[in-house]
Design a protein around this motif. Sequence first.
Motif, PDB file in Angstrom:
ATOM      1  N   ILE A  22       0.846  -1.206   0.000  1.00 27.74           N
ATOM      2  CA  ILE A  22       0.000   0.000   0.000  1.00 27.74           C
ATOM      3  C   ILE A  22       0.879   1.253   0.000  1.00 27.74           C
ATOM      4  O   ILE A  22       0.577   2.257  -0.657  1.00 27.74           O
ATOM      5  N   PHE A  24       2.143   1.873  -3.475  1.00 30.95           N
ATOM      6  CA  PHE A  24       1.035   2.386  -4.293  1.00 30.95           C
ATOM      7  C   PHE A  24       0.787   3.860  -4.014  1.00 30.95           C
ATOM      8  O   PHE A  24       0.619   4.673  -4.949  1.00 30.95           O
ATOM      9  N   ASN A  25       0.781   4.251  -2.732  1.00 28.24           N
ATOM     10  CA  ASN A  25       0.511   5.648  -2.363  1.00 28.24           C
ATOM     11  C   ASN A  25       1.637   6.590  -2.784  1.00 28.24           C
ATOM     12  O   ASN A  25       1.381   7.737  -3.184  1.00 28.24           O
ATOM     13  N   LYS A  85       1.089   7.017  -6.476  1.00 29.73           N
ATOM     14  CA  LYS A  85      -0.149   7.706  -6.835  1.00 29.73           C
ATOM     15  C   LYS A  85      -0.187   9.165  -6.388  1.00 29.73           C
ATOM     16  O   LYS A  85      -0.655  10.043  -7.122  1.00 29.73           O
ATOM     17  N   TYR A  86       0.315   9.441  -5.174  1.00 32.78           N
ATOM     18  CA  TYR A  86       0.101  10.774  -4.594  1.00 32.78           C
ATOM     19  C   TYR A  86       1.315  11.701  -4.711  1.00 32.78           C
ATOM     20  O   TYR A  86       1.226  12.764  -5.309  1.00 32.78           O
ATOM     21  N   TYR A 124       0.260  10.268   1.017  1.00 36.99           N
ATOM     22  CA  TYR A 124      -1.198  10.479   1.010  1.00 36.99           C
ATOM     23  C   TYR A 124      -1.554  11.771   1.732  1.00 36.99           C
ATOM     24  O   TYR A 124      -2.398  12.560   1.273  1.00 36.99           O
ATOM     25  N   SER A 136      -5.879   5.863   3.543  1.00 39.17           N
ATOM     26  CA  SER A 136      -4.903   5.698   2.453  1.00 39.17           C
ATOM     27  C   SER A 136      -5.016   4.342   1.771  1.00 39.17           C
ATOM     28  O   SER A 136      -4.310   4.067   0.804  1.00 39.17           O
ATOM     29  N   PRO A 183      -6.637   1.689  -0.701  1.00 36.32           N
ATOM     30  CA  PRO A 183      -7.529   1.680  -1.890  1.00 36.32           C
ATOM     31  C   PRO A 183      -8.864   1.018  -1.546  1.00 36.32           C
ATOM     32  O   PRO A 183      -8.910   0.016  -0.828  1.00 36.32           O
ATOM     33  N   ASP A 184      -9.943   1.576  -2.058  1.00 35.60           N
ATOM     34  CA  ASP A 184     -11.289   1.095  -1.716  1.00 35.60           C
ATOM     35  C   ASP A 184     -11.500  -0.373  -2.023  1.00 35.60           C
ATOM     36  O   ASP A 184     -12.208  -1.073  -1.294  1.00 35.60           O
ATOM     37  N   SER A 185     -10.907  -0.856  -3.091  1.00 40.42           N
ATOM     38  CA  SER A 185     -11.139  -2.243  -3.511  1.00 40.42           C
ATOM     39  C   SER A 185     -10.643  -3.284  -2.504  1.00 40.42           C
ATOM     40  O   SER A 185     -11.139  -4.417  -2.482  1.00 40.42           O
ATOM     41  N   TYR A 218     -10.258  -2.493   0.926  1.00 42.93           N
ATOM     42  CA  TYR A 218     -10.424  -1.917   2.260  1.00 42.93           C
ATOM     43  C   TYR A 218     -10.760  -2.970   3.309  1.00 42.93           C
ATOM     44  O   TYR A 218     -10.077  -3.073   4.338  1.00 42.93           O
TER      45      TYR A 218
END
Length: 787
Positions: free
Chosen positions: A261, A264-265, A268-269, A344, A359, A361-363, A365
């Motif tokens: 995670i 990924f953050n 992404k951010y 994030y 922080s 991802p919704d998928s 969570y």
Amino acid sequence: MEMASRVEIDEDNDNKGSMWDLEQKLDQPMEEEAGRLKNMYMEKKSSALLLLRLAFQSLGVVYGDLGTSPLYVFYNTFPGKIEDPEDVVGALSLIIYSLTLIPLLKYVFVVCKANDNGQGGTFALYSLLCRHAKIKTIPNQHRTDEELTTYSRSTFHEQSFAAKTKRWLEGHVSRKNVLLILVLVGTCMVIGDGILTPAISVLSAAGGIKVNRPHLSNGVVVVVAVVILVGLFSMQHYGTDKVSWLFAPIVLIWFLVIGGIGIFNIWKYDSSVLKAFSPIYIYRYFKRGGKDGWTSLGGIMLSITGTEALFADLSHFPVSAVQLAFTAVVFPCLLLAYSGQAAYLMSNRDHVMDAFYRSIPDSIYWPVFVIATAAAIVASQATITATFSIIKQALALGCFPRVKVVHTSKKFLGQIYVPDINWILMILCIAVTAGFKNQSQIGNAYGTAVVIVMLVTTLLMTLIMILVWRCHWILVLLFTGLSLVVECTYFSAVLFKVDQGGWVPLVIAAAFLLIMYVWHYGTLRRYEFEMHSKVSMAWILGLGPGLGLVRVPGIGLVYTELASGVPHIFSHFITNLPAIHSVVVFVCVKYLPVYTVPEEERFLVKRIGPKNFHMFRCVARYGYKDLHKKDDNFEKKLFDSLFLFVRLESMMEGCSDSDEYSLYGQQTERSRDGLLNNNGNTTCSYVDTTISSVDSIVPVRSPVGSSGQVSSQTEADEMEFLNSCRDAGVVHIMGNTVVRARRDSRFYKKIAIDYVYAFLRKICREHSVIFKVPHESLLNVGQVFYV
């Protein structure tokens, strides 16, 4: 591997159990046998595959607490709103260097090497120091204890800095007491950890419900956390043996998930947060933040909570496995997790309160929520287990009231359960969780406990480096200086938050410190009274073989805390009841500053007075990790040791073809003559004129059958007499002692002894329960000690 070695040695002993083999061993030097036994306890070189497996297993036991810190660090660092994005970079930089300096450099690569045969924690360090200097406040050790295979220590030159430090420590009682109090403070803070870790970990994990369901109130989160905590503590009596195999996979998945995670953050951010690896941002953070920046260190410090539990939970994992797990998995995954949260927050400064969950991802969570809750439970379990372990160590060293200790695993010695402590921890943990209701105040309390334990460990490690490792003073100064600078900085920040929850561990620690110190003080005073009031050997010998009493058939086991001399309880008993058993055995159960005493070296047996007195002393020695299990037949082992002593004594006196035997006979005669000519020396139990190879105190190993070639008629008669007395009945005579302060004592001593110590003795377990003495064989002798 240790178990395999133990089995091989046991098989060897069985194969060589004949009397002829015993004679051969007695005639030969013992260096080979001692070396073979000692190798059982030395750390073995592991193969690469085994090392990987141990490193994997250590994740679940050692790193659970440290791994759950990302759940709450940023919220406790910024309890309000983040004013400047650069503050996030500064905080991340502080986290990176805190993780590098404290867990990585200090603990994993230095402190973990100071383990006591695999055992960690403040009491393990204290035990190491007790073996290298005479700083144990209860002086019940004897020179024979130093010959144990697990009693490892180093020697040093008389003019060395280590020798001077040793003499300084031993020079005054107050220095020993200060060191003991320091150890007790560290222990009390670890107990505080056992309360606060489950509270903050479970509450933070349960907080994920509210993030995804904003309409839920904070009360629902607290209720969920309390339910989990009640379930966790209620399951402790089952032990972790059946589910511990799940711990390592859960924690490994947790680390991989938070690391993933984080990556990924960052992608992404905001990948610019990686500039936090430059320490210049720490300087800018403090310059910009002022006092607020300084006090935020209390939140930053939560990133290294669990570090002390790392050392306390070291258990039997090799240091190399712990180091591999940290450097290969834990350290990089934690850095990625914190960097990802920082990235994030650079774009979502308002989400600092739930930075971890927001922080995600919704998928993924809800899967992460389940893993986070499981990881929080594992972290809590590790801390609770460490608390049980350190209570057991304190109990063994006379610093905690006798409480029930249950062994929950047949495979692993270290898995124990202390019912009384478990329920106290649960009540206090629920009170903290429900009372504070938020992570911030619990985090402040947690930080206070952790930093004090770290300071204690630093001070003890300084002595370890001087006395045990004999490091150069420059290295000692470098380690101590760097550690104290970092930890005192955190401590100063924590002091600002004492009124915001930081007082909780101080109150808890003060209560436990009072209990532990008063118990130790009362135990020490009672021991000193028994030492000064023990019976003169001249008086015993003057009574004659019949002791001036009616000698009734049977064996009387007189329990005493004295490892030498005849206890006051004996004279008190025969004065009031002029009869005693045909055979009297003074039994002393004592704990040594070693982690374990091997079964074959547990009992020391010595004869008191001439043979026709039929009086013996048996000293049963235990380490701080040893347990009295339900299936232990203490009485049978004691008599096996006694009978073997009689056989060996007769053999050694009867042999004339060995110089060693002749020397033993001469020494025995001189010892006996010295004993008969003793006009008041009460330390007759251990005679200084004995030789080292075959001491008059015989370390009992496996029972061996009698051989007509060396056994005399006297031995046969005495063995028959002992067996007939055993068949007639065994009575366990114990002192039911009431301790009172003298009338001229100061008021605080009267309060400590007459009220606090008396209350603790009333609620603690009796020795008869610990040793499973049948009620029908128990005889309590009441007496009052004025100390």
